[in-house]
Enzyme design. Structure first.
Site, mmCIF file in Angstrom:
data_model
loop_
_atom_site.group_PDB
_atom_site.id
_atom_site.type_symbol
_atom_site.label_atom_id
_atom_site.label_comp_id
_atom_site.label_asym_id
_atom_site.label_seq_id
_atom_site.Cartn_x
_atom_site.Cartn_y
_atom_site.Cartn_z
ATOM 1 N N VAL A 1 33.486 -11.217 -34.454
ATOM 2 C CA VAL A 1 32.374 -12.087 -35.650
ATOM 3 C C VAL A 1 33.001 -11.037 -36.850
ATOM 4 O O VAL A 1 33.087 -9.897 -36.933
ATOM 5 C CB VAL A 1 31.072 -11.815 -35.206
ATOM 6 C CG1 VAL A 1 30.259 -12.022 -36.360
ATOM 7 C CG2 VAL A 1 30.589 -12.437 -33.957
ATOM 8 N N CYS A 2 33.021 -12.160 -37.924
ATOM 9 C CA CYS A 2 33.251 -11.462 -39.296
ATOM 10 C C CYS A 2 32.483 -10.208 -39.750
ATOM 11 O O CYS A 2 31.214 -10.316 -39.300
ATOM 12 C CB CYS A 2 32.927 -12.323 -40.260
ATOM 13 S SG CYS A 2 34.111 -13.849 -40.536
ATOM 14 N N GLU A 3 32.992 -8.970 -40.066
ATOM 15 C CA GLU A 3 32.329 -8.023 -40.362
ATOM 16 C C GLU A 3 31.104 -8.249 -41.696
ATOM 17 O O GLU A 3 31.406 -8.834 -42.531
ATOM 18 C CB GLU A 3 33.410 -7.078 -41.305
ATOM 19 C CG GLU A 3 34.187 -6.338 -40.187
ATOM 20 C CD GLU A 3 33.831 -5.266 -39.218
ATOM 21 O OE1 GLU A 3 32.747 -4.768 -39.815
ATOM 22 O OE2 GLU A 3 34.015 -5.333 -38.208
ATOM 23 N N SER B 1 36.555 -16.761 -40.655
ATOM 24 C CA SER B 1 37.737 -16.260 -39.889
ATOM 25 C C SER B 1 38.362 -17.457 -39.147
ATOM 26 O O SER B 1 39.432 -17.093 -38.610
ATOM 27 C CB SER B 1 36.912 -15.207 -38.683
ATOM 28 O OG SER B 1 36.425 -14.272 -39.294
#
Length: 166
Positions: free
Chosen positions: A58-60, A95
């Site tokens: 999961v995207c930061e 992403s």
């Protein structure tokens, strides 16, 4: 990485999302927890703009922003934020380029629903051939569960007159 710092958590996809009615499993990496938020990876394939198509990361900052993290925060908050992200993807960064482009075009919801149904009924997401094993649970009809679909399985009911070949 210490095994104690990794948790696998399963949950149902949020209602009114393209993932409704399906089980998803995520890996939480708790290195530095509670002083830093966990890293979150989907183990179940998912078509989502903010989730990396290759490793499920999961995207930061999408679930919990490091700058807003409070050491008194609980894992339950992380999971609630994750479900919110599944309902409403972030339009600011992605992403998964294909899913992000679909989000920009307004076609993501329908495509995500199709992808999640495919993931439940096919092995092509895994990319490997896995021998299938059956567990028969008895009764007037036989309930069976197919193992070998990564972190999820398919459930079905067979009538006694049906035959199953392995």
């Amino acid at each position: 990485m210490n095994e104690d710092n990794c948790w696998d958590v399963s949950f149902q996809g949020p209602e009114t999302s393209p993932f409704e009615g399906k089980k998803y499993t995520v890996k939480l990496i708790l290195e530095g927890f509670p002083y830093s938020p966990p890293k979150v990876y989907f183990k179940t394939p998912i078509y989502h703009p903010n989730i990396d198509v290759n490793d499920g990361r999961v995207c930061e900052g999408m679930v919990v922003d490091q700058s807003k993290w409070d050491p008194t925060s609980r894992i339950a908050i992380v999971l609630e934020k994750l479900k919110e992200l599944m309902l409403v993807p972030s339009p600011t960064s992605g992403s998964n380029d294909a899913a992000f482009n679909d989000l920009q075009k307004g076609t993501w919801y329908d495509k995500a629903k199709i992808h999640s149904q495919k993931a439940m009924w096919s092995l092509w997401h895994i990319g490997i051939n896995i021998p299938l094993k059956l567990l028969v649970l008895g009764g007037s009809s036989f309930n069976w569960f197919i193992y070998g679909f990564g972190q999820w399985g398919l459930e079905a009911t067979l009538k006694p007159e049906m035959h199953l070949y392995s």
